[in-house]
Scaffold this motif. Structure first.
Motif, PDB file in Angstrom:
ATOM      1  N   GLU A 356       0.776  -1.365   0.047  1.00  0.00           N
ATOM      2  CA  GLU A 356      -0.074   0.139   0.041  1.00  0.00           C
ATOM      3  C   GLU A 356       0.963   1.181  -0.103  1.00  0.00           C
ATOM      4  O   GLU A 356       0.533   2.351  -0.614  1.00  0.00           O
ATOM      5  N   ALA A 357       2.166   1.090   0.709  1.00  0.00           N
ATOM      6  CA  ALA A 357       2.999   2.422   0.765  1.00  0.00           C
ATOM      7  C   ALA A 357       3.783   2.579  -0.457  1.00  0.00           C
ATOM      8  O   ALA A 357       4.105   3.633  -1.062  1.00  0.00           O
ATOM      9  N   SER A 358       4.249   1.360  -1.242  1.00  0.00           N
ATOM     10  CA  SER A 358       5.186   1.541  -2.446  1.00  0.00           C
ATOM     11  C   SER A 358       4.674   0.633  -3.646  1.00  0.00           C
ATOM     12  O   SER A 358       5.612   0.961  -4.479  1.00  0.00           O
ATOM     13  N   GLY A 359       3.580   0.057  -3.301  1.00  0.00           N
ATOM     14  CA  GLY A 359       3.135  -0.513  -4.763  1.00  0.00           C
ATOM     15  C   GLY A 359       3.494  -1.996  -4.624  1.00  0.00           C
ATOM     16  O   GLY A 359       4.504  -2.247  -4.052  1.00  0.00           O
ATOM     17  N   ILE A 360       2.754  -2.645  -5.605  1.00  0.00           N
ATOM     18  CA  ILE A 360       3.110  -4.083  -5.526  1.00  0.00           C
ATOM     19  C   ILE A 360       4.617  -4.371  -6.257  1.00  0.00           C
ATOM     20  O   ILE A 360       5.176  -5.639  -5.828  1.00  0.00           O
ATOM     21  N   HIS A 361       5.373  -3.629  -6.843  1.00  0.00           N
ATOM     22  CA  HIS A 361       6.492  -3.832  -7.093  1.00  0.00           C
ATOM     23  C   HIS A 361       7.432  -3.875  -5.893  1.00  0.00           C
ATOM     24  O   HIS A 361       8.668  -4.435  -6.220  1.00  0.00           O
ATOM     25  N   ALA A 362       7.113  -3.559  -4.934  1.00  0.00           N
ATOM     26  CA  ALA A 362       8.065  -3.725  -3.712  1.00  0.00           C
ATOM     27  C   ALA A 362       8.053  -5.047  -3.213  1.00  0.00           C
ATOM     28  O   ALA A 362       8.909  -5.360  -2.384  1.00  0.00           O
ATOM     29  N   VAL A 363       7.040  -6.002  -3.760  1.00  0.00           N
ATOM     30  CA  VAL A 363       7.184  -7.459  -2.965  1.00  0.00           C
ATOM     31  C   VAL A 363       8.506  -8.116  -3.077  1.00  0.00           C
ATOM     32  O   VAL A 363       9.105  -8.439  -2.049  1.00  0.00           O
ATOM     33  N   PRO A 364       9.148  -8.263  -4.385  1.00  0.00           N
ATOM     34  CA  PRO A 364      10.319  -8.789  -4.270  1.00  0.00           C
ATOM     35  C   PRO A 364      11.420  -8.176  -3.344  1.00  0.00           C
ATOM     36  O   PRO A 364      12.256  -8.941  -2.609  1.00  0.00           O
ATOM     37  N   TRP A 365      11.546  -6.765  -3.204  1.00  0.00           N
ATOM     38  CA  TRP A 365      12.543  -6.251  -2.311  1.00  0.00           C
ATOM     39  C   TRP A 365      12.219  -6.545  -0.769  1.00  0.00           C
ATOM     40  O   TRP A 365      12.990  -6.806   0.135  1.00  0.00           O
ATOM     41  N   LEU A 366      10.994  -6.604  -0.529  1.00  0.00           N
ATOM     42  CA  LEU A 366      10.372  -7.138   0.871  1.00  0.00           C
ATOM     43  C   LEU A 366      10.774  -8.350   1.270  1.00  0.00           C
ATOM     44  O   LEU A 366      11.518  -8.622   2.365  1.00  0.00           O
ATOM     45  N   LEU A 367      10.595  -9.231   0.146  1.00  0.00           N
ATOM     46  CA  LEU A 367      10.941 -10.781   0.549  1.00  0.00           C
ATOM     47  C   LEU A 367      12.538 -11.041   0.417  1.00  0.00           C
ATOM     48  O   LEU A 367      12.964 -11.714   1.132  1.00  0.00           O
ATOM     49  N   THR A 368      13.168  -9.972  -0.450  1.00  0.00           N
ATOM     50  CA  THR A 368      14.658 -10.447  -0.351  1.00  0.00           C
ATOM     51  C   THR A 368      15.416  -9.672   1.026  1.00  0.00           C
ATOM     52  O   THR A 368      16.326 -10.384   1.514  1.00  0.00           O
ATOM     53  N   LEU A 369      14.540  -8.693   1.684  1.00  0.00           N
ATOM     54  CA  LEU A 369      15.236  -8.186   2.790  1.00  0.00           C
ATOM     55  C   LEU A 369      15.233  -9.351   3.918  1.00  0.00           C
ATOM     56  O   LEU A 369      15.859  -9.658   4.734  1.00  0.00           O
ATOM     57  N   LEU A 370      13.820 -10.001   3.984  1.00  0.00           N
ATOM     58  CA  LEU A 370      13.491 -11.123   5.010  1.00  0.00           C
ATOM     59  C   LEU A 370      14.532 -12.179   4.576  1.00  0.00           C
ATOM     60  O   LEU A 370      14.883 -12.817   5.667  1.00  0.00           O
TER      61      LEU A 370
END
Length: 387
Positions: A356-370
């Motif tokens: 919601e904050a950054s858009g659906i394209h943030a999903v790979p970055w968020l998962l990579t961080l985890l």
């Protein structure tokens, strides 16, 4: 009966062959139930008018129930038989699946997801604990075989949603409820009711060392299942947003779970040659690289499949590593299984907030961080256990 048993020739009698087969069917069930929530998100949003983070609460409540179920069944395991533990777990899943399929509003659906999660946690804890101690030197291999059947169910879940369509998700949850009801009566037949309770091994690690190693395993499991649930829950939405059809996106999620299944079968001979910690280090590095590759639209489905392959051995192989690293910690297995569900609770809505904050394209970055954090936790844990 205790929740910890000795590894001895008698331990092989924990399971008759029929019980081992029924246990694998039980893991197919819990894999299917968990994997239904992600592909069902479009149907849930349409049915109840939900935001992305709101729809993610279904999987979160499932995992919340999983945490509560692991801790509750661990607390009463010394007072009930293995058979009763499994029967209650399957019964709660039957009730939860039925409730989610028939819920007229979102609060009741969330309550049903929690109820099904309670049973999920009980079966997950009970079978992993029994397999970890019931097969002697083959326990690492058998844990991977057991958890591979979780992947089979997780493949079936999105495939069923893709076939039915997201709006017909209640039929998929209803099918899970029917199978759980059958396993209430058939799933514990042939499981040894009472097990000898020998004292645990004498601790060679001081209280501080013990606590640091246990905390390390808790962090590792939280992060690992956060990645697992995050991919399973948000891969379909991400792929649809970057241009794939809903059918292709759901099918790609099935492939992700299929690779998780294949990875657990493929690692069985590897467990006979390499230490669990070496296997986990390679897995953490591999899934981090694959998640970075999901940023490339043309290879994203293949990269997600690679994540499934590398993440596959972590949960069962980590339990074997835990048992060898902390043989004196009687309830360590229950705590790390509960912690793994915490990752499942937190990941879907937090990723939803990030979307919601950054858009659906943030999903790979968020998962990579985890995943990167999981790699660091693995390396740190290797240092702790070697020390």
């Amino acid at each position: 009966m205790s929740d910890t048993v000795t590894t001895s020739p008698a331990a092989d009698r924990l399971f008759a062959r029929s019980a081992a087969v029924a246990s694998c069917v039980g893991f197919i069930l819990i894999g299917m139930l968990q994997a239904l929530y992600g592909p069902a998100v479009p149907g849930l949003r349409h049915e109840f008018g939900l935001s992305p983070s709101g729809a993610g609460l279904g999987l979160s409540l499932h995992f919340t129930g999983g945490v509560a179920g692991v801790l509750a069944f661990n607390a009463i395991h010394s007072r009930i038989s293995n058979r009763a533990l499994l029967a209650w777990g399957y019964g709660l899943m039957a009730a939860g699946g039925t409730g989610f399929a028939l819920a007229p509003n979102w609060p009741l659906a969330l309550a049903a997801a929690f109820l099904g999660g309670l049973g999920f946690g009980g079966v997950d804890y009970g079978l992993n604990q029994l397999f970890a101690v019931g097969f002697g030197d083959r326990s690492t291999a058998m844990l991977n075989v057991l958890n591979a059947h979780f992947g089979i169910g997780a493949v079936l879940g999105p495939a069923v949603i893709a076939w039915l369509g997201p709006d017909d998700y209640p039929y998929a949850f209803g099918a899970c409820a029917v199978l759980a009801a059958v396993l209430v009566f058939a799933g514990s037949t042939g499981v040894l009711t009472h097990v000898s309770d020998a004292p645990p091994a004498t601790a060679k690690t001081g209280p501080l060392g013990l606590s640091r190693v246990l905390v390390g395993f808790l962090v590792l499991y939280i992060l690992n299942v956060a990645v697992e649930a995050g991919v399973g829950g948000w891969e379909p939405t991400h792929l649809e947003t970057v241009g794939y059809t809903a059918t292709v996106a759901a099918s790609a999620t099935s492939v992700y779970w299929l690779m998780m299944t294949a990875g657990r079968f493929l690692v069985v001979p590897i467990t006979m040659r390499y230490a669990p910690e070496r296997i986990l280090a390679v897995c953490a590095a591999g899934m981090t690289v694959c998640l970075l590759l999901t940023l490339v639209e043309g290879v994203a489905p293949v990269a997600y499949a690679g994540v499934g392959l590398f993440i596959a051995p972590v949960f069962p192989t980590g339990l074997s590593w835990l048992n060898s690293a902390l043989p004196q910690a009687r309830r360590a297995g229950a705590w790390v299984i509960a912690a793994s569900n915490v990752g499942g609770v937190a990941a879907p809505p937090l990723i939803g907030v990030g979307i919601e904050a950054s858009g659906i394209h943030a999903v790979p970055w968020l998962l990579t961080l985890l995943s990167g954090a999981s790699l660091l936790a693995t390396v740190h844990l290797i240092r702790l256990t070697r020390g």
